[in-house]
Design an enzyme around this catalytic site. Sequence first.
Site, mmCIF file in Angstrom:
data_model
loop_
_atom_site.group_PDB
_atom_site.id
_atom_site.type_symbol
_atom_site.label_atom_id
_atom_site.label_comp_id
_atom_site.label_asym_id
_atom_site.label_seq_id
_atom_site.Cartn_x
_atom_site.Cartn_y
_atom_site.Cartn_z
ATOM 1 N N HIS A 106 20.116 -37.017 -3.145
ATOM 2 C CA HIS A 106 19.276 -37.494 -2.040
ATOM 3 C C HIS A 106 17.788 -37.368 -2.350
ATOM 4 O O HIS A 106 16.970 -37.411 -1.440
ATOM 5 C CB HIS A 106 19.620 -36.743 -0.753
ATOM 6 C CG HIS A 106 21.040 -36.953 -0.322
ATOM 7 N ND1 HIS A 106 21.497 -38.150 0.174
ATOM 8 C CD2 HIS A 106 22.116 -36.133 -0.373
ATOM 9 C CE1 HIS A 106 22.796 -38.063 0.440
ATOM 10 N NE2 HIS A 106 23.200 -36.834 0.105
ATOM 11 N N GLU A 115 9.299 -15.024 -9.104
ATOM 12 C CA GLU A 115 8.520 -13.793 -8.901
ATOM 13 C C GLU A 115 8.288 -13.020 -10.189
ATOM 14 O O GLU A 115 7.284 -12.335 -10.318
ATOM 15 C CB GLU A 115 9.139 -12.900 -7.813
ATOM 16 C CG GLU A 115 10.419 -12.199 -8.156
ATOM 17 C CD GLU A 115 10.841 -11.214 -7.051
ATOM 18 O OE1 GLU A 115 12.049 -10.950 -6.971
ATOM 19 O OE2 GLU A 115 9.999 -10.724 -6.290
ATOM 20 N N CYS A 162 0.836 -1.200 0.000
ATOM 21 C CA CYS A 162 0.000 0.000 0.000
ATOM 22 C C CYS A 162 0.872 1.251 0.000
ATOM 23 O O CYS A 162 1.798 1.385 0.786
ATOM 24 C CB CYS A 162 -0.962 0.065 1.169
ATOM 25 S SG CYS A 162 -2.108 -1.307 1.217
ATOM 26 N N TRP A 195 -2.495 -3.058 -1.789
ATOM 27 C CA TRP A 195 -2.108 -4.469 -1.859
ATOM 28 C C TRP A 195 -3.061 -5.156 -0.891
ATOM 29 O O TRP A 195 -2.954 -4.994 0.313
ATOM 30 C CB TRP A 195 -0.648 -4.640 -1.434
ATOM 31 C CG TRP A 195 -0.132 -6.037 -1.603
ATOM 32 C CD1 TRP A 195 0.426 -6.569 -2.724
ATOM 33 C CD2 TRP A 195 -0.092 -7.075 -0.611
ATOM 34 N NE1 TRP A 195 0.789 -7.872 -2.494
ATOM 35 C CE2 TRP A 195 0.482 -8.215 -1.215
ATOM 36 C CE3 TRP A 195 -0.506 -7.164 0.715
ATOM 37 C CZ2 TRP A 195 0.668 -9.413 -0.534
ATOM 38 C CZ3 TRP A 195 -0.322 -8.362 1.403
ATOM 39 C CH2 TRP A 195 0.261 -9.465 0.771
ATOM 40 N N GLU A 228 18.700 -17.413 -5.095
ATOM 41 C CA GLU A 228 18.313 -16.084 -5.558
ATOM 42 C C GLU A 228 17.874 -16.141 -7.035
ATOM 43 O O GLU A 228 16.881 -15.508 -7.421
ATOM 44 C CB GLU A 228 19.494 -15.120 -5.351
ATOM 45 C CG GLU A 228 19.299 -13.701 -5.844
ATOM 46 C CD GLU A 228 18.125 -12.955 -5.211
ATOM 47 O OE1 GLU A 228 17.517 -13.466 -4.273
ATOM 48 O OE2 GLU A 228 17.805 -11.863 -5.700
ATOM 49 N N ARG A 237 4.504 -0.166 -4.505
ATOM 50 C CA ARG A 237 4.191 -0.667 -3.165
ATOM 51 C C ARG A 237 2.936 -1.542 -3.144
ATOM 52 O O ARG A 237 2.685 -2.261 -2.171
ATOM 53 C CB ARG A 237 3.985 0.501 -2.203
ATOM 54 C CG ARG A 237 5.202 1.368 -2.044
ATOM 55 C CD ARG A 237 4.916 2.467 -1.073
ATOM 56 N NE ARG A 237 4.689 1.936 0.252
ATOM 57 C CZ ARG A 237 5.623 1.747 1.160
ATOM 58 N NH1 ARG A 237 6.874 2.041 0.874
ATOM 59 N NH2 ARG A 237 5.339 1.269 2.340
ATOM 60 N N LYS A 272 6.462 -4.180 -3.083
ATOM 61 C CA LYS A 272 7.882 -3.962 -2.795
ATOM 62 C C LYS A 272 8.212 -4.116 -1.316
ATOM 63 O O LYS A 272 9.194 -4.744 -0.954
ATOM 64 C CB LYS A 272 8.278 -2.566 -3.285
ATOM 65 C CG LYS A 272 9.756 -2.235 -3.125
ATOM 66 C CD LYS A 272 10.593 -3.003 -4.104
ATOM 67 C CE LYS A 272 12.073 -2.675 -3.986
ATOM 68 N NZ LYS A 272 12.886 -3.706 -4.660
ATOM 69 N N ASN A 279 -2.806 1.754 5.465
ATOM 70 C CA ASN A 279 -1.823 0.717 5.135
ATOM 71 C C ASN A 279 -1.661 -0.135 6.385
ATOM 72 O O ASN A 279 -1.502 0.412 7.468
ATOM 73 C CB ASN A 279 -0.487 1.385 4.763
ATOM 74 C CG ASN A 279 0.611 0.380 4.491
ATOM 75 O OD1 ASN A 279 0.350 -0.793 4.249
ATOM 76 N ND2 ASN A 279 1.849 0.835 4.517
ATOM 77 N N GLY A 280 -1.714 -1.450 6.251
ATOM 78 C CA GLY A 280 -1.530 -2.314 7.417
ATOM 79 C C GLY A 280 -2.757 -3.178 7.652
ATOM 80 O O GLY A 280 -3.584 -3.356 6.760
ATOM 81 N N LYS A 282 14.115 -15.101 -8.293
ATOM 82 C CA LYS A 282 13.885 -14.098 -9.340
ATOM 83 C C LYS A 282 12.971 -14.674 -10.425
ATOM 84 O O LYS A 282 12.073 -14.001 -10.918
ATOM 85 C CB LYS A 282 15.213 -13.645 -9.966
ATOM 86 C CG LYS A 282 16.032 -12.728 -9.104
ATOM 87 C CD LYS A 282 15.432 -11.343 -9.045
ATOM 88 C CE LYS A 282 15.767 -10.568 -7.796
ATOM 89 N NZ LYS A 282 15.334 -11.041 -6.516
HETATM 90 O O1 M6R Z 1 12.745 -4.858 2.084
HETATM 91 P P1 M6R Z 1 13.247 -6.219 2.448
HETATM 92 O O2 M6R Z 1 14.655 -6.442 2.037
HETATM 93 O O3 M6R Z 1 13.053 -6.533 3.907
HETATM 94 O O4 M6R Z 1 12.346 -7.215 1.623
HETATM 95 C C1 M6R Z 1 12.481 -8.594 1.758
HETATM 96 C C2 M6R Z 1 11.772 -9.346 0.648
HETATM 97 O O5 M6R Z 1 10.403 -9.042 0.670
HETATM 98 C C3 M6R Z 1 12.346 -9.001 -0.708
HETATM 99 O O6 M6R Z 1 13.715 -9.247 -0.773
HETATM 100 C C4 M6R Z 1 11.650 -9.824 -1.822
HETATM 101 O O7 M6R Z 1 11.963 -11.159 -1.647
HETATM 102 C C5 M6R Z 1 12.075 -9.309 -3.187
HETATM 103 N N1 M6R Z 1 10.931 -8.900 -3.944
HETATM 104 C C6 M6R Z 1 12.787 -10.320 -4.008
HETATM 105 O O8 M6R Z 1 13.165 -9.809 -5.243
#
Ligand code: M6R
Length: 617
Positions: free
Chosen positions: A509, A493, A2, A75, A486, A27, A612, A101-102, A490
């Site tokens: 395993h 997502e 949000c 969101w 990682e 956001r 984000k 927000n929240g 990527k």
């Molecule tokens: O703001 P933060 O680093 O705490 O966020 C953590 C995760 O939400 C963030 O890294 C998320 O996994 C990314 N979108 C990955 O690309």
Amino acid sequence: MCGIVGYVGPQPALEVVVDGLARLEYRGYDSAGVAVLDGGTLQTEKRAGKLANLRRALEASPPAADGIGIGHTRWATHGAPNDVNAHPHVDGERRVAVIHNGIIENFAALRVELEERGCKFTSETDTEVAAHLLSTELKDRGDGDLAAAMRAVCRRLEGAFTLVAMYAGDPDLIVAARRNSPLVVGRGDGENFLASDVAAFIAHTRDAVELGQDQVVELRAGDVRVTDYDGAPAPVREYHVDWDASAAEKGGYEYFMLKEIVEQPRALADTLLGRVAADGTLTLDEMRLDGAELREIHKIVIIACGTSYHAGMIAKYAIEHWCRIPCEVEVASEFRYRDPILDRQTLVIAISQSGESMDTLMAVRYAREQRARVLAICNVNGSTIPRESDAVLYTHAGPEVGVAATKTFLTQLAACYLVGLYLAQVRGHKYGDEINAVIGQLAHMPEQVEKVLGTVDPVRALARSLAGADTVLFLGRHVGFPVAMEGALKLKELAYMHAEAFAAGELKHGPIALIEDGLPVVVVVPSREGRGVLHDKIVSNIQEIRARGARTVVIAEEGDEAVRPFADELVEIPAVPTLLQPIVSTVPLQVFACELALAKGNDVDQPRNLAKSVTVE
Ligand code: M6R
């Protein structure tokens, strides 16, 4: 999670608010809405979907009046992302408008109470409760004091929230409150702004006011007044934002993510800048933990989420190797629920790009309650996690708008290496010249990343060729394992594909059963230097999967002839010290995921279902 914007001043409020929302859309982007208040007339417009839908609705039917305004990108947490559940929410008489927000955790009980008083609810959201509560409080008080009503309402709410409200009875005022959710004020000349992130108002002012926990702000064109929930004046921190609006724009790129990948050498260099004193020692000015405290530490626990967690996993290898301190890494959302063993000699390192992730924040609070010392590694100045930590090391990546973390990951790695080296220096685990040698290697990393970026065109072509694949597996060993994780994150997502990472040694395993003809498997090969044994083992792993039909995509150091015969696709990266290799090996994986997602027609800046900063648990 949000985005919130508010504006009071002489400019057309609607325009300022909608422009601000455009900068905050990363956001949350499942619906958007605005409210403007001119004299006693309150008008709202809200639409499901991206901000473009709201813009179209506003163009088709512009509000008759414009005065002060608030806006929201959502969101969804409570209620589907449709027009009705979009914010703002209003009371029955349409005299109060609220954005939020929240999560208001006690909203169900409050809703029952309000319904008993005759309030009619139109949405499924928790937010609507706040609009009705404010309205009934204003009626009960009878003095039209929106700020006092907000304070009374906040005292009754449980959960995490930023609430912003306007009231037709006081048309020059916006009131906002926060608990465990971000809110920052922008001070202008004869105008004032508020937002969940400075990006919303950076085009108008770089002078910001950071609100503390449980505070209420009253915003008028010429005045900003901050109090606590009891009405007492509250302390705030004023600061100047050190980047300008251009840093948060696309700069000619189609997507922020493309720009942010390319910005990585600069971001790394900025994060490493100014860390070495004239006498050659490493100095981390913001650390705020003195040498004596750091020498007492007997255990380190790293907590983080998502990409930041992967940075933490890599940090563990470096910190244990350089400092010989046991180091655990844990996803923040699990941390406090397993009763972790913490004490005054435990250093908790919280890694968070945004400084707002609720899971990480709650873990930080828990750690501090247990008397552990907490060091935050964060990219956003003044955000909640560094504010609530004992010490902070800021990364200097600049604003990252794309939802997928790229440049902030590389800078988190740099910050983790600096912390590891600093601990080794303070605790005497390494000689000064050894530390300087690593710092020298780190100083070359921006140019190594630049080199990788200059050679990734074949990776793009490969990604496009795999756009039809259902699954991609990723393998790594040692620091290459979190890099593989990682890479998989990527791809999930951005490309919405099944992607999974394994420690290469674990494959036999169980997961090796997944290998079938043509299955793409990306393998991150460790450096031959220093960890030769790992290198040889992974070469065997590549042969094992290839023998079972996998299409191998091998990321290896340039000149690594041992892997060449077994690589269907070879992606060469510069040879760098083993522990630093993630800085270069991650980059092709970012490019791979981004290009594959683009080939599938996905929006890489705003992938579906994501936001984000994740400010709910
Ligand atoms: O703001 P933060 O680093 O705490 O966020 C953590 C995760 O939400 C963030 O890294 C998320 O996994 C990314 N979108 C990955 O690309």
